[in-house]
Design a protein around this motif. Structure first.
Motif, PDB file in Angstrom:
ATOM      1  N   VAL A  49     121.310  50.030  -0.392  1.00 55.08           N
ATOM      2  CA  VAL A  49     122.149  50.811   0.281  1.00 55.08           C
ATOM      3  C   VAL A  49     121.341  52.054   0.895  1.00 55.08           C
ATOM      4  CG1 VAL A  49     123.757  52.437   0.023  1.00 55.08           C
ATOM      5  CG2 VAL A  49     124.067  50.123  -1.162  1.00 55.08           C
ATOM      6  N   VAL A  50     120.331  52.655  -0.026  1.00 59.36           N
ATOM      7  CA  VAL A  50     119.674  53.777   0.626  1.00 59.36           C
ATOM      8  C   VAL A  50     118.526  53.516   1.492  1.00 59.36           C
ATOM      9  CG1 VAL A  50     118.402  55.757  -0.481  1.00 59.36           C
ATOM     10  CG2 VAL A  50     120.477  54.961  -1.659  1.00 59.36           C
ATOM     11  N   SER A  51     117.681  52.502   1.109  1.00 57.14           N
ATOM     12  CA  SER A  51     116.353  52.214   1.693  1.00 57.14           C
ATOM     13  C   SER A  51     116.418  50.755   2.214  1.00 57.14           C
ATOM     14  CB  SER A  51     115.262  52.663   1.005  1.00 57.14           C
ATOM     15  OG  SER A  51     115.238  52.415  -0.390  1.00 57.14           O
ATOM     16  N   PRO A  52     117.030  50.119   2.762  1.00 57.74           N
ATOM     17  CA  PRO A  52     117.069  48.464   3.170  1.00 57.74           C
ATOM     18  C   PRO A  52     116.019  48.386   4.099  1.00 57.74           C
ATOM     19  CG  PRO A  52     118.877  49.553   4.411  1.00 57.74           C
ATOM     20  CD  PRO A  52     118.326  50.631   3.498  1.00 57.74           C
ATOM     21  N   VAL A  53     115.184  47.243   3.903  1.00 56.27           N
ATOM     22  CA  VAL A  53     114.155  46.854   4.732  1.00 56.27           C
ATOM     23  C   VAL A  53     114.709  45.427   5.424  1.00 56.27           C
ATOM     24  CG1 VAL A  53     111.910  45.989   4.634  1.00 56.27           C
ATOM     25  CG2 VAL A  53     112.434  47.863   3.061  1.00 56.27           C
ATOM     26  N   TYR A  54     114.409  45.467   6.665  1.00 60.32           N
ATOM     27  CA  TYR A  54     115.134  44.495   7.638  1.00 60.32           C
ATOM     28  C   TYR A  54     113.680  43.299   7.973  1.00 60.32           C
ATOM     29  CZ  TYR A  54     119.295  47.118   7.997  1.00 60.32           C
ATOM     30  OH  TYR A  54     120.256  47.809   7.920  1.00 60.32           O
ATOM     31  N   GLN A  55     114.004  42.281   8.301  1.00 61.85           N
ATOM     32  CA  GLN A  55     112.814  41.470   8.613  1.00 61.85           C
ATOM     33  C   GLN A  55     113.136  40.838  10.160  1.00 61.85           C
ATOM     34  OE1 GLN A  55     111.510  38.565   5.851  1.00 61.85           O
ATOM     35  NE2 GLN A  55     110.850  37.149   7.647  1.00 61.85           N
ATOM     36  N   GLY A  56     112.052  41.058  11.219  1.00 65.93           N
ATOM     37  CA  GLY A  56     112.096  40.136  12.283  1.00 65.93           C
ATOM     38  C   GLY A  56     110.961  39.194  12.531  1.00 65.93           C
ATOM     39  N   ASP A  57     111.117  38.183  13.298  1.00 65.54           N
ATOM     40  CA  ASP A  57     110.074  37.425  13.423  1.00 65.54           C
ATOM     41  C   ASP A  57     110.213  36.641  14.941  1.00 65.54           C
ATOM     42  OD1 ASP A  57     112.270  35.483  13.177  1.00 65.54           O
ATOM     43  OD2 ASP A  57     111.865  35.248  11.146  1.00 65.54           O
TER      44      ASP A  57
ATOM     45  N   ASP B 112     113.909  50.670   9.928  1.00 60.73           N
ATOM     46  CA  ASP B 112     114.629  50.636  11.045  1.00 60.73           C
ATOM     47  C   ASP B 112     114.761  49.561  11.956  1.00 60.73           C
ATOM     48  OD1 ASP B 112     116.171  51.577  13.268  1.00 60.73           O
ATOM     49  OD2 ASP B 112     115.026  53.238  13.483  1.00 60.73           O
ATOM     50  N   ARG B 113     115.737  48.808  12.064  1.00 58.85           N
ATOM     51  CA  ARG B 113     116.120  47.482  12.698  1.00 58.85           C
ATOM     52  C   ARG B 113     115.632  47.717  13.993  1.00 58.85           C
ATOM     53  NH1 ARG B 113     119.732  44.145  15.013  1.00 58.85           N
ATOM     54  NH2 ARG B 113     121.426  45.728  14.899  1.00 58.85           N
TER      55      ARG B 113
ATOM     56  N   GLU C 219     113.887  50.169  15.828  1.00 58.44           N
ATOM     57  CA  GLU C 219     112.533  50.330  15.862  1.00 58.44           C
ATOM     58  C   GLU C 219     111.397  49.248  15.660  1.00 58.44           C
ATOM     59  OE1 GLU C 219     109.533  54.021  14.811  1.00 58.44           O
ATOM     60  OE2 GLU C 219     110.764  53.345  13.462  1.00 58.44           O
ATOM     61  N   GLY C 220     112.085  48.295  14.594  1.00 59.01           N
ATOM     62  CA  GLY C 220     111.200  47.112  14.335  1.00 59.01           C
ATOM     63  C   GLY C 220     111.236  46.147  15.552  1.00 59.01           C
ATOM     64  N   GLN C 221     112.479  45.930  16.058  1.00 64.22           N
ATOM     65  CA  GLN C 221     112.654  45.211  17.368  1.00 64.22           C
ATOM     66  C   GLN C 221     111.838  45.578  18.489  1.00 64.22           C
ATOM     67  OE1 GLN C 221     114.562  42.410  17.639  1.00 64.22           O
ATOM     68  NE2 GLN C 221     113.982  41.878  19.518  1.00 64.22           N
ATOM     69  N   GLN C 222     111.637  46.824  18.563  1.00 61.98           N
ATOM     70  CA  GLN C 222     110.747  47.386  19.756  1.00 61.98           C
ATOM     71  C   GLN C 222     109.135  47.193  19.357  1.00 61.98           C
ATOM     72  OE1 GLN C 222     111.293  51.396  20.428  1.00 61.98           O
ATOM     73  NE2 GLN C 222     113.333  51.328  21.162  1.00 61.98           N
ATOM     74  N   ILE C 223     108.792  47.332  18.231  1.00 67.02           N
ATOM     75  CA  ILE C 223     107.674  46.813  17.706  1.00 67.02           C
ATOM     76  C   ILE C 223     107.251  45.419  17.928  1.00 67.02           C
ATOM     77  CG2 ILE C 223     105.842  47.025  15.690  1.00 67.02           C
ATOM     78  CD1 ILE C 223     107.356  49.617  14.991  1.00 67.02           C
ATOM     79  N   LEU C 224     108.096  44.722  17.552  1.00 66.85           N
ATOM     80  CA  LEU C 224     107.951  43.233  17.285  1.00 66.85           C
ATOM     81  C   LEU C 224     107.813  42.715  18.741  1.00 66.85           C
ATOM     82  CD1 LEU C 224     107.505  41.085  15.087  1.00 66.85           C
ATOM     83  CD2 LEU C 224     110.084  40.623  15.596  1.00 66.85           C
ATOM     84  N   GLU C 225     108.664  43.187  19.831  1.00 66.43           N
ATOM     85  CA  GLU C 225     108.548  42.776  21.003  1.00 66.43           C
ATOM     86  C   GLU C 225     107.055  43.122  21.772  1.00 66.43           C
ATOM     87  OE1 GLU C 225     111.769  44.313  23.208  1.00 66.43           O
ATOM     88  OE2 GLU C 225     113.199  42.899  22.247  1.00 66.43           O
ATOM     89  N   ALA C 226     106.534  44.357  21.352  1.00 69.96           N
ATOM     90  CA  ALA C 226     105.256  44.739  21.870  1.00 69.96           C
ATOM     91  C   ALA C 226     104.194  44.169  21.136  1.00 69.96           C
ATOM     92  CB  ALA C 226     105.261  46.400  21.334  1.00 69.96           C
ATOM     93  N   ILE C 227     104.363  43.603  20.132  1.00 73.68           N
ATOM     94  CA  ILE C 227     103.263  42.804  19.294  1.00 73.68           C
ATOM     95  C   ILE C 227     103.328  41.529  19.980  1.00 73.68           C
ATOM     96  CG2 ILE C 227     102.642  41.552  17.356  1.00 73.68           C
ATOM     97  CD1 ILE C 227     103.624  43.750  15.738  1.00 73.68           C
TER      98      ILE C 227
ATOM     99  N   PHE D 231     115.233  40.653  15.193  1.00 74.48           N
ATOM    100  CA  PHE D 231     115.569  41.129  13.981  1.00 74.48           C
ATOM    101  C   PHE D 231     116.787  40.698  13.365  1.00 74.48           C
ATOM    102  CE2 PHE D 231     111.936  43.624  13.678  1.00 74.48           C
ATOM    103  CZ  PHE D 231     111.753  44.131  12.478  1.00 74.48           C
ATOM    104  N   GLU D 232     116.830  40.562  12.232  1.00 75.29           N
ATOM    105  CA  GLU D 232     118.213  40.033  11.535  1.00 75.29           C
ATOM    106  C   GLU D 232     119.122  41.265  11.378  1.00 75.29           C
ATOM    107  OE1 GLU D 232     116.910  38.082   7.786  1.00 75.29           O
ATOM    108  OE2 GLU D 232     116.066  36.430   8.497  1.00 75.29           O
TER     109      GLU D 232
END
Length: 762
Positions: free
Chosen positions: A82-90, A176-177, A179-187, A437-438
């Motif tokens: 609830v407090v600090s979830p971690v999302y995964q994208g691939d 942050d889902r 922000e993670g999506q932006q980073i994954l696309e940049a990668i 990202f999920e």
């Protein structure tokens, strides 16, 4: 004169050790056979057979620790989710060599391209992963998006796509889902750009390499052409293969001629042998050496010799014919016959010499011709042997020339291809699954966290149960005693708060009705079990013993004796604890003369020392403490005294209260003369290893162990065992201990109740 002090051997029976008791710190004597036993509650190795009983004893503690651990783990997981979830994208990346040398048709083209490109090891996936996760590619992304490159590297994971060759699975963990999506696309974009830069770099290097190799290839072709032309001039032929065939044809013709000459030689040798034996009418030697029957214009002398030989042969034939006719007409001694015979004898040797000379001349000519043919054949063989080496040299030069021309042609084609590819902007890597990202958090994983909590809880519960059992290594329930010692349980006695200055009767009368009822019922059950002990043996004289001191043995003996008397038995109670007697205090009588006097004074009769306690209960006290109780109990007087007591009329049961059996040998020496002994075990006090040692020692003396009694059973250990449904409510928790409860213990009543619940089996 006082008795001398006993020797150490008398005070300590052979085979005993001195140690400290587990509960009260007193000195205890342990038999030698117990020396090899593990120390109480000590470092005994845990065996698999002991694990399940321990877990059963501590099942409540195990379940409590397990439940608490699982609950804490589940709460921590939910809180983190609830407090600090971690999302995964691939995304999935199709990785190939920036310049694939195998894409061009033809092995020669591929080899030249591979040499020009100098490719890295494509199978070294770990190196490629290190490059893709290195700061070289991640720092530009971090600077553009204003994030930490270390954070990107810690959340980035690249693995090979299993059986799919050249496929990489790239995943990113981010809190942050969006922000993670932006980073994954940049990668993903950076990886494609990286592959394009690598392609252009290597193409430029390959083209530069091909340009440096052009003069070398051209010069190689020119040198090989000059070498081939020079080789032809030196060996005077254009094609060494046709010259070899001509030499082989000549060699075959010479071999045929040599065979003919050898056949003619054999015939001439045969003719010479026939002429030498006197046969002059055979075939004539005419013609050349190669054919004895043919004429030859090239050799007139040999022909003249053959004609002369033929004329002489004709003359010899005519003379032999005339001789034959003369011998037919005249006598052998007639002048005509002798004249003709003389002429024949003169002509025959001459003809024979002429024939032999002709044959020898022909043989010499034949052998001379054979030598010439052999010389010519040898010369051709030498020429033929030299020709394969020339052929090899010629073919080697011609083959190198063809390879050089092919390399030059491939080089020209490859260089043109490289120039075309440099002009193209094709990306060698491709995104086959887009970055995404999920919506649900990946960490913490509820299923994995719950399984981990269950695993940790199980281990922690088992560890807590084992630790608690080692720290609290005592019996808690009567059933534990029966299972652990392997003897029948005769009865279970509740806790009786004995106080100094009060007799056992006064203590019982001071109890609350529910507790007093439970105590009496437990004693009556003990008596019922005792009556059913031995169907084939009368148990009239028996003892009560325990492991160590302060287990309530004497109190249990007094209560048991009083109960049997109340139930109609005539009972004699004997205080056989000569070292620390206590029955006289429990029965409120004086400890004057007693058992010690009977053992030391043979003339003294037991009837004189019997003190009546009630209508059916009598008591013989211990008497004065002797200097050596063990010596008295091991004497013949002890055996005789027991028989005297056995013969006393009117007693149904004689009960001896004896010292602890593990500490001393007194109880064992006395019990040898009795019908058996009852073993008392106190709950929550004595170390659970000590009773087994004491029982082994009792058995070693041949004493019949009748059964077990447990003492100090509380509600937590007994669980309403004395509420029989006679209108009494269950015994309230702590009711049995209200007599000696203090205000300080009352403050901890809740904690003690919890510990009792955890120690209980449930």
């Amino acid at each position: 004169m006082p008795d001398p002090l006993p020797s150490p051997d008398e005070l300590l029976p052979p085979g005993t050790l001195v140690t400290l008791g587990a509960s009260s710190g007193q000195v205890v004597l342990i038999p030698q056979e117990a020396e090899t036993q593990p120390a109480p509650g000590g470092s005994e190795e845990l065996k698999l057979g002991n694990l399940l009983p321990i877990l059963r004893r501590r099942q409540r503690l195990l379940v409590a620790v397990f439940a608490a651990t699982v609950a804490i783990g589940a709460a921590a997981t939910l809180f983190q989710r609830v407090v600090s979830p971690v999302y995964q994208g691939d995304f999935r990346l199709l990785v190939s060599d920036p310049i694939d040398a195998s894409s061009t048709e033809g092995a020669a083209d591929s080899s030249l391209r591979a040499l020009a490109l100098q490719p890295q090891d494509r199978a070294n996936t770990p190196v490629l992963i290190e490059v893709l996760t290195s700061p070289l590619l991640l720092e530009p992304i971090a600077q553009r998006l204003n994030v930490s490159p270390d954070k990107i590297a810690s959340g980035l994971k690249i693995v090979s796509g299993g059986d799919a060759s050249g496929v990489m699975d790239v995943s990113l963990l981010w809190d942050d889902r969006r922000e993670g999506q932006q980073i994954l696309e940049a990668i993903s974009a950076e990886y494609l750009a990286f592959s394009m830069r690598q392609r252009q770099e290597r193409l430029a290097q390959g083209l530069e390499f091909l340009d440096t190799q052009a003069p070398v290839l051209q010069q190689g072709v020119v040198e090989l052409q000059q070498q081939l032309s020079s080789f032809r001039r030196q060996n005077s032929f254009l094609d060494p293969s046709s010259q070899g065939e001509a030499i082989q044809t000549q060699r075959q013709a010479l071999n045929v001629r040599l065979d003919d000459l050898r056949q003619t030689e054999a015939k001439l040798l045969g003719m010479a042998s026939a002429v030498g034996s006197g046969m002059l009418t055979g075939p004539q030697v005419q013609g050349s050496a190669g054919d004895p029957g043919s004429g030859s214009q090239d050799k007139p002398a040999q022909g003249t010799m053959t004609t002369t030989t033929s004329s002489l042969l004709g003359d010899l034939t005519d003379l032999e014919k005339q001789l034959a006719e003369a011998e037919a007409s005249f006598s052998p001694t007639s002048p005509q016959v002798r004249s003709l015979r003389s002429r024949v004898n003169q002509l025959r040797p001459l003809l024979q010499r002429r024939k032999l000379d002709s044959i020898k001349a022909t043989l010499a000519e034949n052998r001379s011709e054979q030598a010439e043919v052999n010389r010519q054949a040898l010369q051709l063989s030498r020429q033929f042997a030299t020709n394969p080496n020339l052929v090899k040299q010629y073919e080697a030069i011609e083959q190198r020339l063809e390879i050089a021309r092919a390399n030059l042609s491939t080089y020209i084609k490859t260089r043109e291809d490289f120039r075309l590819e440099v002009a193209q902007r094709t990306r060698p890597w491709r995104i086959i699954s887009p970055p995404e990202f999920e919506d649900t958090p990946d960490k913490p994983n509820l299923r994995n966290s719950l399984m981990l909590s269950i695993l940790i809880g199980g281990v922690a519960g088992v560890g807590a149960a084992l630790l608690r059992d080692r720290l609290d290594h005592v019996f808690h329930q009567p059933q534990d005693v029966e299972d652990g010692l392997g003897l029948p349980l005769l009865g279970r006695l509740p806790f009786l708060p004995v106080q100094d200055g009060l007799s056992i009767t006064e203590v019982v009368e001071g109890m609350e009705p529910e507790a007093r009822f439970g105590l009496r019922e437990s004693l009556r059950n003990l008596f019922s079990s005792f009556r059913l002990l031995r169907a084939d043996k009368v148990v009239r004289l028996f003892s009560v013993t325990s492991t160590v001191e302060l287990e309530g043995k004497s109190t249990a003996s007094a209560l048991f004796a009083q109960t049997m008397a109340d139930l109609g038995q005539r009972v004699l109670l004997v205080d056989a604890d000569l070292r620390r007697p206590s029955l006289h205090r429990l029965m409120s009588v004086a400890n004057g003369e007693g058992l010690s006097n009977l053992l030391t004074e043979p003339t003294l009769q037991p009837e004189r020392l019997i003190q009546p306690i009630s209508e059916r209960l009598d008591l013989i006290t211990a008497g004065p403490a002797p200097p050596d109780a063990t010596k008295l109990l091991s004497s013949e007087r002890c055996s005789a005294l027991v028989e005297q007591i056995r013969s006393l009329p009117g007693y149904d049961v004689v009960l001896f209260d004896t010292p602890p059996s593990l500490a001393l040998s007194d109880a064992l020496l006395l019990s040898e003369h009795l019908d058996g002994t009852v073993f008392l075990v106190s709950l929550q006090q004595v170390d659970r290893d000590l009773p087994a040692q004491a029982l082994r020692r009792i058995r070693s003396f041949g004493v019949d162990i009748l059964g077990l009694i447990t003492n100090q059973v509380t509600k937590s250990s007994g669980s309403d065992i004395y509420a029989y449904g006679y209108g009494y409510s269950p015994i309230p928790a702590g009711a049995a201990t209200t007599i000696k409860a203090t205000s300080k213990r009352a403050e901890w009543k809740g904690a003690n109740r919890l510990m009792r619940w955890l120690n209980d089996r449930g």
